[in-house]
Write a protein that holds these residues in place. Structure first.
Motif, PDB file in Angstrom:
ATOM      1  N   GLY A 271       0.837  -1.193   0.000  1.00 23.88           N
ATOM      2  CA  GLY A 271       0.000   0.000   0.000  1.00 23.88           C
ATOM      3  C   GLY A 271       0.872   1.243   0.000  1.00 23.88           C
ATOM      4  N   ILE A 272       0.526   2.211  -0.846  1.00 20.65           N
ATOM      5  CA  ILE A 272       1.319   3.435  -0.961  1.00 20.65           C
ATOM      6  C   ILE A 272       0.405   4.635  -0.776  1.00 20.65           C
ATOM      7  CG2 ILE A 272       2.902   4.765  -2.403  1.00 20.65           C
ATOM      8  CD1 ILE A 272       3.607   2.234  -3.861  1.00 20.65           C
ATOM      9  N   ALA A 273       0.747   5.489   0.171  1.00 23.03           N
ATOM     10  CA  ALA A 273      -0.046   6.688   0.430  1.00 23.03           C
ATOM     11  C   ALA A 273       0.083   7.671  -0.727  1.00 23.03           C
ATOM     12  CB  ALA A 273       0.402   7.333   1.737  1.00 23.03           C
ATOM     13  N   GLY A 274      -0.774   8.682  -0.727  1.00 19.28           N
ATOM     14  CA  GLY A 274      -0.832   9.615  -1.836  1.00 19.28           C
ATOM     15  C   GLY A 274       0.251  10.679  -1.814  1.00 19.28           C
ATOM     16  N   HIS A 275       0.486  11.276  -2.984  1.00 20.38           N
ATOM     17  CA  HIS A 275       1.397  12.411  -3.156  1.00 20.38           C
ATOM     18  C   HIS A 275       2.841  12.057  -2.765  1.00 20.38           C
ATOM     19  CE1 HIS A 275      -2.011  15.161  -3.865  1.00 20.38           C
ATOM     20  NE2 HIS A 275      -2.626  14.397  -2.980  1.00 20.38           N
ATOM     21  N   LEU A 276       3.245  10.817  -3.015  1.00 18.23           N
ATOM     22  CA  LEU A 276       4.608  10.379  -2.715  1.00 18.23           C
ATOM     23  C   LEU A 276       5.360  10.113  -4.012  1.00 18.23           C
ATOM     24  CD1 LEU A 276       3.974   7.822   0.182  1.00 18.23           C
ATOM     25  CD2 LEU A 276       4.332  10.289   0.321  1.00 18.23           C
ATOM     26  N   THR A 277       6.675   9.975  -3.882  1.00 18.28           N
ATOM     27  CA  THR A 277       7.524   9.629  -5.019  1.00 18.28           C
ATOM     28  C   THR A 277       8.419   8.464  -4.628  1.00 18.28           C
ATOM     29  OG1 THR A 277       7.561  11.893  -5.881  1.00 18.28           O
ATOM     30  CG2 THR A 277       9.334  10.430  -6.579  1.00 18.28           C
ATOM     31  N   LEU A 278       8.455   7.438  -5.472  1.00 19.54           N
ATOM     32  CA  LEU A 278       9.381   6.323  -5.314  1.00 19.54           C
ATOM     33  C   LEU A 278      10.442   6.431  -6.406  1.00 19.54           C
ATOM     34  CD1 LEU A 278       7.075   5.295  -3.504  1.00 19.54           C
ATOM     35  CD2 LEU A 278       7.476   3.006  -4.426  1.00 19.54           C
ATOM     36  N   ALA A 279      11.692   6.432  -6.006  1.00 16.69           N
ATOM     37  CA  ALA A 279      12.791   6.524  -6.958  1.00 16.69           C
ATOM     38  C   ALA A 279      12.805   5.311  -7.883  1.00 16.69           C
ATOM     39  CB  ALA A 279      14.118   6.623  -6.208  1.00 16.69           C
ATOM     40  N   THR A 291       4.541   5.229   3.552  1.00 16.47           N
ATOM     41  CA  THR A 291       3.872   6.476   3.933  1.00 16.47           C
ATOM     42  C   THR A 291       4.742   7.702   3.706  1.00 16.47           C
ATOM     43  OG1 THR A 291       4.594   6.164   6.226  1.00 16.47           O
ATOM     44  CG2 THR A 291       2.414   5.333   5.635  1.00 16.47           C
ATOM     45  N   ASN A 292       5.971   7.481   3.258  1.00 17.87           N
ATOM     46  CA  ASN A 292       6.872   8.591   2.944  1.00 17.87           C
ATOM     47  C   ASN A 292       7.558   8.305   1.621  1.00 17.87           C
ATOM     48  OD1 ASN A 292       6.821  10.261   5.531  1.00 17.87           O
ATOM     49  ND2 ASN A 292       7.377   8.239   6.315  1.00 17.87           N
ATOM     50  N   SER A 293       7.963   9.353   0.916  1.00 18.26           N
ATOM     51  CA  SER A 293       8.682   9.167  -0.339  1.00 18.26           C
ATOM     52  C   SER A 293       9.988   8.417  -0.094  1.00 18.26           C
ATOM     53  CB  SER A 293       8.980  10.517  -0.982  1.00 18.26           C
ATOM     54  OG  SER A 293       7.777  11.146  -1.407  1.00 18.26           O
ATOM     55  N   ILE A 294      10.418   7.655  -1.109  1.00 19.93           N
ATOM     56  CA  ILE A 294      11.672   6.907  -1.052  1.00 19.93           C
ATOM     57  C   ILE A 294      12.581   7.458  -2.141  1.00 19.93           C
ATOM     58  CG2 ILE A 294      12.753   4.654  -1.270  1.00 19.93           C
ATOM     59  CD1 ILE A 294      10.175   3.409  -0.253  1.00 19.93           C
ATOM     60  N   ASP A 295      13.724   7.994  -1.737  1.00 25.19           N
ATOM     61  CA  ASP A 295      14.616   8.685  -2.666  1.00 25.19           C
ATOM     62  C   ASP A 295      15.749   7.823  -3.193  1.00 25.19           C
ATOM     63  OD1 ASP A 295      13.135  11.031  -2.249  1.00 25.19           O
ATOM     64  OD2 ASP A 295      14.331  11.549  -0.475  1.00 25.19           O
ATOM     65  N   GLU A 296      15.984   6.666  -2.573  1.00 28.04           N
ATOM     66  CA  GLU A 296      17.093   5.810  -2.974  1.00 28.04           C
ATOM     67  C   GLU A 296      16.585   4.445  -3.411  1.00 28.04           C
ATOM     68  OE1 GLU A 296      20.226   6.653  -3.174  1.00 28.04           O
ATOM     69  OE2 GLU A 296      19.962   8.673  -2.351  1.00 28.04           O
ATOM     70  N   PRO A 297      17.153   3.875  -4.486  1.00 25.65           N
ATOM     71  CA  PRO A 297      16.766   2.515  -4.878  1.00 25.65           C
ATOM     72  C   PRO A 297      17.168   1.511  -3.816  1.00 25.65           C
ATOM     73  CG  PRO A 297      18.689   3.232  -6.110  1.00 25.65           C
ATOM     74  CD  PRO A 297      18.210   4.428  -5.348  1.00 25.65           C
ATOM     75  N   GLY A 298      16.491   0.375  -3.806  1.00 27.79           N
ATOM     76  CA  GLY A 298      16.813  -0.663  -2.833  1.00 27.79           C
ATOM     77  C   GLY A 298      15.578  -1.468  -2.484  1.00 27.79           C
ATOM     78  N   VAL A 299      15.736  -2.370  -1.526  1.00 24.17           N
ATOM     79  CA  VAL A 299      14.652  -3.248  -1.094  1.00 24.17           C
ATOM     80  C   VAL A 299      14.111  -2.731   0.229  1.00 24.17           C
ATOM     81  CG1 VAL A 299      14.003  -5.605  -0.496  1.00 24.17           C
ATOM     82  CG2 VAL A 299      15.739  -5.201  -2.254  1.00 24.17           C
ATOM     83  N   TYR A 300      12.785  -2.587   0.316  1.00 28.35           N
ATOM     84  CA  TYR A 300      12.139  -2.018   1.502  1.00 28.35           C
ATOM     85  C   TYR A 300      11.035  -2.953   1.994  1.00 28.35           C
ATOM     86  CZ  TYR A 300      14.547   2.265   0.171  1.00 28.35           C
ATOM     87  OH  TYR A 300      15.516   3.193  -0.143  1.00 28.35           O
ATOM     88  N   ALA A 301      10.804  -2.915   3.305  1.00 28.57           N
ATOM     89  CA  ALA A 301       9.772  -3.754   3.899  1.00 28.57           C
ATOM     90  C   ALA A 301       9.227  -3.072   5.143  1.00 28.57           C
ATOM     91  CB  ALA A 301      10.332  -5.131   4.259  1.00 28.57           C
ATOM     92  N   SER A 302       8.049  -3.475   5.563  1.00 28.87           N
ATOM     93  CA  SER A 302       7.481  -3.002   6.826  1.00 28.87           C
ATOM     94  C   SER A 302       6.607  -4.111   7.384  1.00 28.87           C
ATOM     95  CB  SER A 302       6.659  -1.729   6.625  1.00 28.87           C
ATOM     96  OG  SER A 302       5.460  -2.004   5.916  1.00 28.87           O
ATOM     97  N   GLY A 303       6.135  -3.918   8.624  1.00 22.54           N
ATOM     98  CA  GLY A 303       5.296  -4.932   9.221  1.00 22.54           C
ATOM     99  C   GLY A 303       6.107  -6.086   9.789  1.00 22.54           C
ATOM    100  N   THR A 304       5.427  -7.072  10.290  1.00 19.86           N
ATOM    101  CA  THR A 304       6.071  -8.247  10.869  1.00 19.86           C
ATOM    102  C   THR A 304       5.515  -9.495  10.214  1.00 19.86           C
ATOM    103  OG1 THR A 304       4.406  -8.357  12.619  1.00 19.86           O
ATOM    104  CG2 THR A 304       6.404  -7.109  13.089  1.00 19.86           C
ATOM    105  N   SER A 305       6.326 -10.532  10.183  1.00 24.45           N
ATOM    106  CA  SER A 305       5.852 -11.796   9.620  1.00 24.45           C
ATOM    107  C   SER A 305       4.962 -12.508  10.621  1.00 24.45           C
ATOM    108  CB  SER A 305       7.048 -12.672   9.246  1.00 24.45           C
ATOM    109  OG  SER A 305       7.833 -12.932  10.393  1.00 24.45           O
ATOM    110  N   HIS A 306       4.312 -13.571  10.176  1.00 26.00           N
ATOM    111  CA  HIS A 306       3.356 -14.265  11.035  1.00 26.00           C
ATOM    112  C   HIS A 306       4.064 -14.935  12.207  1.00 26.00           C
ATOM    113  CE1 HIS A 306       4.839 -17.805   8.894  1.00 26.00           C
ATOM    114  NE2 HIS A 306       4.320 -18.522   9.880  1.00 26.00           N
ATOM    115  N   MET A 307       3.303 -15.140  13.276  1.00 26.96           N
ATOM    116  CA  MET A 307       3.794 -15.819  14.483  1.00 26.96           C
ATOM    117  C   MET A 307       2.584 -16.373  15.217  1.00 26.96           C
ATOM    118  SD  MET A 307       4.765 -12.423  16.766  1.00 26.96           S
ATOM    119  CE  MET A 307       5.683 -11.683  15.419  1.00 26.96           C
ATOM    120  N   PRO A 308       2.787 -17.273  16.185  1.00 32.25           N
ATOM    121  CA  PRO A 308       1.645 -17.776  16.951  1.00 32.25           C
ATOM    122  C   PRO A 308       0.852 -16.628  17.576  1.00 32.25           C
ATOM    123  CG  PRO A 308       3.573 -19.106  17.393  1.00 32.25           C
ATOM    124  CD  PRO A 308       4.040 -17.949  16.566  1.00 32.25           C
TER     125      PRO A 308
END
Length: 340
Positions: A271-279, A291-308
């Motif tokens: 999900g990408i919020a509005g009025h942002l820029t991804l390099a 939720t914020n623009s990303i100015d540098e190329p690369g791999v990005y992640a958020s959140g946590t993986s599943h768990m009990p």
């Protein structure tokens, strides 16, 4: 389609090892391929299946070529060669050339050579459709649209008015292109609609998945550049600009006026919020929330993986405590600095 291994090798630019006169009429996995099938291996993890495959030939990269005992087509990139091979054996039924008698074509429509219009399709006035394009059953194309050459719209695709599509674009069933963007102004507890006055412009060689929605721009156009691939169930809001060669997996959602750079990849559920820029060259892993623009190329992640579930509940409770913990830590550090 039936062709010899020599013909296939020429098509792929491959080195052939074995009997070039052998003929193939299909593509199948290593484990189930028969004597008239061609198969492929790109992952060394499947090396063991090479000994038992019954395929007429194996498409293989140079790194694994010496492991193939049967006939082989040796290429630099086996997966890419496999992709090209599948296109030769695509048995998709095609509409007959011309306009089906149950289609509706309004005044001022211009149809190129070899166009195929299926039953129940509706083509709005002053729309232009390029040579070799196929419009499936039940499609609705609004007025003043422009569709390029050799496009394929599967059944029940909807294009609103003034949508522009380039050449060799494929649109899967249920996709809606040019619908109104989600624009409303608050008015004393009610909502005032903002007329969406822009259009949608789609480049060449674009793939659009089933039930994907691309909204028209509010004032400027929503733009999808060349060579973009979009999976099913994607939402692209008004005024979004997607750069050349970007790829998005299912259920990606992009809010309005966001700019996605060239070659970006967005995994499922991003999900990408509005009025942002991804390099250019940004790669977001599944379910990432940006939720914020990303100015540098690369791999990005958020959140946590599943768990009990019990562990997740404890972790969620601690999330709420992080702010107070950070403040206490900051206070402790300041007191230690004062005592130094």
């Amino acid at each position: 389609m039936d062709l010899s291994l020599s013909e296939l090798a020429t098509y792929l630019g491959a080195e052939i090892r074995g009997d070039g006169s052998a003929r193939v009429d299909g593509v199948a996995p290593l484990s189930s391929a028969g004597s008239s099938d061609v198969t492929f291996i790109a992952d060394p993890a499947y090396r063991k299946q090479l000994d038992s495959t019954a395929a007429a030939a194996v498409i293989v990269g140079t790194n694994l070529a010496d492991d193939v005992a049967s006939a082989a087509l040796v290429v630099e990139d086996a997966y890419l060669a496999f992709a090209k091979t599948t296109q030769l054996f695509d048995r998709r039924p095609r509409q007959p050339e011309g306009v089906h008698p149950r289609a509706i074509v309004e005044d001022g429509v211009v149809l190129g050579a070899g166009v195929r219009i299926g039953p129940g399709a509706v083509i709005g006035r002053n729309t232009h459709i390029g040579d070799g394009t196929e419009v499936g059953a039940g499609c609705v194309i609004g007025s003043d649209c422009r569709i390029g050459r050799d496009c394929l719209l599967f059944a029940n695709v909807t294009l609103y008015y003034r949508v522009s599509i380039g050449d060799r674009v494929r649109v899967q069933s249920g996709a809606v292109i040019g619908s109104d963007g989600f624009g409303f102004a608050p008015n004393k507890g009610k909502w005032e609609r903002i007329a969406q006055l822009g259009n949608v412009r789609i480049g060449n060689n674009v793939e659009i998945g089933a039930n994907t929605c691309i909204d028209r721009g509010a004032l400027e156009d929503t733009v999808i550049e060349d060579d973009v691939i979009l999976d099913n169930l994607i939402q692209i809001a008004h005024n979004v600009h997607v750069g050349q060669g970007a790829a998005m997996a299912g259920c990606v959602g992009i809010a309005g006026s966001t700019h996605i750079g060239k070659g970006c990849t967005l995994a499922g559920g991003v999900g990408i919020a509005g009025h942002l820029t991804l390099a250019d060259g940004v790669h977001a892993l599944g379910m990432t929330l940006i939720t914020n623009s990303i100015d540098e190329p690369g791999v990005y992640a958020s959140g946590t993986s599943h768990m009990p579930a019990k562990q997740w509940r404890r972790s969620a409770a601690r999330f709420k405590q992080l702010d107070s913990i950070a403040k206490r830590l900051q206070k402790l550090e300041k007191s230690q600095e004062g005592n130094a």
